[in-house]
Structure formats: C-alpha cells, structure tokens
Design a protein around this motif. Structure first.
Motif, PDB file in Angstrom:
ATOM      1  N   LEU A   1      90.950  36.444  27.068  1.00 60.64           N
ATOM      2  CA  LEU A   1      91.562  36.082  28.341  1.00 60.64           C
ATOM      3  C   LEU A   1      90.759  34.937  28.943  1.00 60.64           C
ATOM      4  O   LEU A   1      89.522  34.923  28.881  1.00 60.64           O
ATOM      5  N   SER A   2      91.466  33.979  29.544  1.00 62.40           N
ATOM      6  CA  SER A   2      90.805  32.808  30.123  1.00 62.40           C
ATOM      7  C   SER A   2      91.193  32.640  31.582  1.00 62.40           C
ATOM      8  O   SER A   2      92.268  33.078  32.018  1.00 62.40           O
ATOM      9  N   ALA A   3      90.301  32.013  32.341  1.00 60.79           N
ATOM     10  CA  ALA A   3      90.548  31.739  33.754  1.00 60.79           C
ATOM     11  C   ALA A   3      89.628  30.611  34.183  1.00 60.79           C
ATOM     12  O   ALA A   3      88.704  30.223  33.466  1.00 60.79           O
ATOM     13  N   ASP A   4      89.882  30.080  35.378  1.00 57.91           N
ATOM     14  CA  ASP A   4      89.021  29.029  35.916  1.00 57.91           C
ATOM     15  C   ASP A   4      87.711  29.597  36.441  1.00 57.91           C
ATOM     16  O   ASP A   4      86.680  28.929  36.407  1.00 57.91           O
ATOM     17  N   ASN A   5      87.734  30.842  36.949  1.00 55.23           N
ATOM     18  CA  ASN A   5      86.574  31.435  37.621  1.00 55.23           C
ATOM     19  C   ASN A   5      86.109  32.664  36.852  1.00 55.23           C
ATOM     20  O   ASN A   5      86.845  33.641  36.734  1.00 55.23           O
ATOM     21  N   ILE A   6      84.879  32.634  36.341  1.00 58.76           N
ATOM     22  CA  ILE A   6      84.388  33.745  35.520  1.00 58.76           C
ATOM     23  C   ILE A   6      84.147  34.995  36.347  1.00 58.76           C
ATOM     24  O   ILE A   6      84.369  36.121  35.863  1.00 58.76           O
ATOM     25  N   ASP A   7      83.726  34.862  37.604  1.00 51.58           N
ATOM     26  CA  ASP A   7      83.463  36.050  38.410  1.00 51.58           C
ATOM     27  C   ASP A   7      84.737  36.858  38.639  1.00 51.58           C
ATOM     28  O   ASP A   7      84.739  38.087  38.509  1.00 51.58           O
ATOM     29  N   SER A   8      85.823  36.177  38.986  1.00 53.85           N
ATOM     30  CA  SER A   8      87.089  36.889  39.188  1.00 53.85           C
ATOM     31  C   SER A   8      87.646  37.410  37.865  1.00 53.85           C
ATOM     32  O   SER A   8      88.260  38.481  37.820  1.00 53.85           O
ATOM     33  N   LEU A   9      87.400  36.686  36.774  1.00 56.07           N
ATOM     34  CA  LEU A   9      87.874  37.143  35.467  1.00 56.07           C
ATOM     35  C   LEU A   9      87.155  38.424  35.050  1.00 56.07           C
ATOM     36  O   LEU A   9      87.784  39.367  34.556  1.00 56.07           O
ATOM     37  N   THR A  10      85.842  38.490  35.257  1.00 62.11           N
ATOM     38  CA  THR A  10      85.125  39.712  34.895  1.00 62.11           C
ATOM     39  C   THR A  10      85.561  40.885  35.775  1.00 62.11           C
ATOM     40  O   THR A  10      85.681  42.019  35.289  1.00 62.11           O
ATOM     41  N   GLN A  11      85.817  40.636  37.052  1.00 59.93           N
ATOM     42  CA  GLN A  11      86.276  41.727  37.919  1.00 59.93           C
ATOM     43  C   GLN A  11      87.632  42.240  37.467  1.00 59.93           C
ATOM     44  O   GLN A  11      87.885  43.447  37.459  1.00 59.93           O
ATOM     45  N   ARG A  12      88.501  41.339  37.037  1.00 59.50           N
ATOM     46  CA  ARG A  12      89.848  41.739  36.607  1.00 59.50           C
ATOM     47  C   ARG A  12      89.812  42.491  35.275  1.00 59.50           C
ATOM     48  O   ARG A  12      90.582  43.429  35.075  1.00 59.50           O
ATOM     49  N   THR A  13      88.905  42.123  34.385  1.00 63.55           N
ATOM     50  CA  THR A  13      88.907  42.720  33.049  1.00 63.55           C
ATOM     51  C   THR A  13      87.913  43.877  32.911  1.00 63.55           C
ATOM     52  O   THR A  13      88.225  44.898  32.292  1.00 63.55           O
ATOM     53  N   LEU A  14      86.720  43.722  33.483  1.00 56.69           N
ATOM     54  CA  LEU A  14      85.698  44.759  33.360  1.00 56.69           C
ATOM     55  C   LEU A  14      85.770  45.784  34.483  1.00 56.69           C
ATOM     56  O   LEU A  14      85.223  46.877  34.365  1.00 56.69           O
ATOM     57  N   GLY A  15      86.419  45.403  35.591  1.00 51.37           N
ATOM     58  CA  GLY A  15      86.495  46.300  36.738  1.00 51.37           C
ATOM     59  C   GLY A  15      85.451  46.001  37.792  1.00 51.37           C
ATOM     60  O   GLY A  15      85.477  46.562  38.882  1.00 51.37           O
TER      61      GLY A  15
END
Length: 200
Positions: free
Chosen positions: A104-118
């Motif tokens: 999964l890819s996104a512009d912002n890693i912090d929001s991406l980790t929250q969405r995927t890792l919880g």
C-alpha cells in the motif's frame, strides 16, 4: 546535646547536602549528540501502548532502520523475529507491505501506518529522534544531551531521551527514547518506547 552543637551539626549536614547536590548536577553531561548523519543503520526494540475505541492496545517488537539520503527503509518484526511489515519512504511516496498482503502506498507515512497497523509510527520524526534531534514547538532545531533531554515537537510529540549508550561520552547517542502523544486521529494516549541497540 547542647543546642549550639545541634545547630552546628544541622548546618554541617545542610552544607554537605548542598555540596552533594552540586556534585550531582555537575556530573550531568552537557555534551550534545554528534553531527547529524544522512546515512545510518540502526536496530532495536519498541513497545507501543494506546487507547482506541475505549480499549487499551499494546504491542512489542523489533525494528531495523536503514537510512540513506532520500530514502528510509524500516522492517518491523514480532518478538519471535517474524517480519510484520516493511516500510519504504522517499520524498515522493511511502510504501508499506505486510506479510501476505499487497503493498500500500500513500503520500504520508504516518497516516499510512495508522491506517494499516492501527497506530501511527512516526517515521518522519524518527529520522531525527534516533540520532538525538527534533524540531520543537517553535520550529527550532533541538539537539539533545543528557543534561537537556526533553522537548515537545512541532507536531505534538513529547520526547524524552531517557538513557544513553554512554552518558559520559564526548558525543552521546540515545539508547532509550520515550515518545508520548495525547491524541492522533482516533488514537488516544499513544506511548512509544524505543530502545536502540549499540552500534555494531
């Protein structure tokens, strides 16, 4: 015991305690961390605690951190050493891959980790934190030392550099970092504890 002798003993005790306090203060190393490095390889352990939907969540694991100019790669593993996720961050995008799932890819890693890792893994901040740096609430560059080890970052993290690999070194490096944040989206009371292994 005569009152004059008692007062003399009290005065001597107070003087001794004052000197002891001065000695303790003087022994705290004021030397700051070394110059920032664009290329660094680190490993360690982390524990995460937070509240979400009224429930307390926690996890522990290991990490490997590889940083080069323009790129950061992170591997997260469970305590048994099994890879849970890999993260690649460049100035253009961030990609997170979990075992058995499509990247999964996104512009912002912090929001991406929250969405995927919880929960949000603050990779953008960790670039600085792992080396003893941060950007404070006023946007100023913060450089840590054993004598100056606490800062609130521009994005609301309260950092404390709790332990050092060698607290008396000419250029100390962090060993234990506490990162706390009151809220991040639907996450409350987020606390991340990071232990950095000694450089090999």
């Amino acid at each position: 015991m005569p009152i004059t002798r008692r007062l003399s003993l009290l005065a001597a005790s107070a003087a001794f305690l004052a000197l002891a306090g001065c000695a303790t203060t003087a022994s705290t190393n004021v030397a700051t961390v070394g110059a920032y490095r664009d290329s660094v390889d680190l490993s360690g352990r982390l524990s995460v605690n937070y509240q979400k939907d009224g429930k307390v969540e926690s996890l522990t694991g290991n990490f490997d951190w590889t940083q080069r100019p323009g790129r950061v790669d992170v591997t997260l593993a469970n305590p048994l050493g099994q890879t849970m996720a890999t993260i690649a961050v460049t100035p253009q995008s961030a990609t997170l891959t979990q075992a058995g799932r499509a990247p999964l890819s996104a512009d912002n890693i912090d929001s991406l980790t929250q969405r995927t890792l919880g929960w949000p893994l603050p990779v953008s901040g960790l670039r600085d934190w792992l080396q003893g740096y941060a950007v404070d609430a006023q946007g100023q560059r913060f450089t840590a030392s054993p004598a100056n080890n606490t800062v609130v970052t521009r994005d609301g993290w309260r950092l404390r550099f709790v332990e050092w690999q060698d607290a008396n070194a000419a250029q100390p490096t962090p060993r234990l970092i506490h990162a706390d944040r009151a809220a991040a989206g639907d996450i409350q009371d987020l606390a991340i504890r990071i232990v950095v292994n000694p450089a090999s």
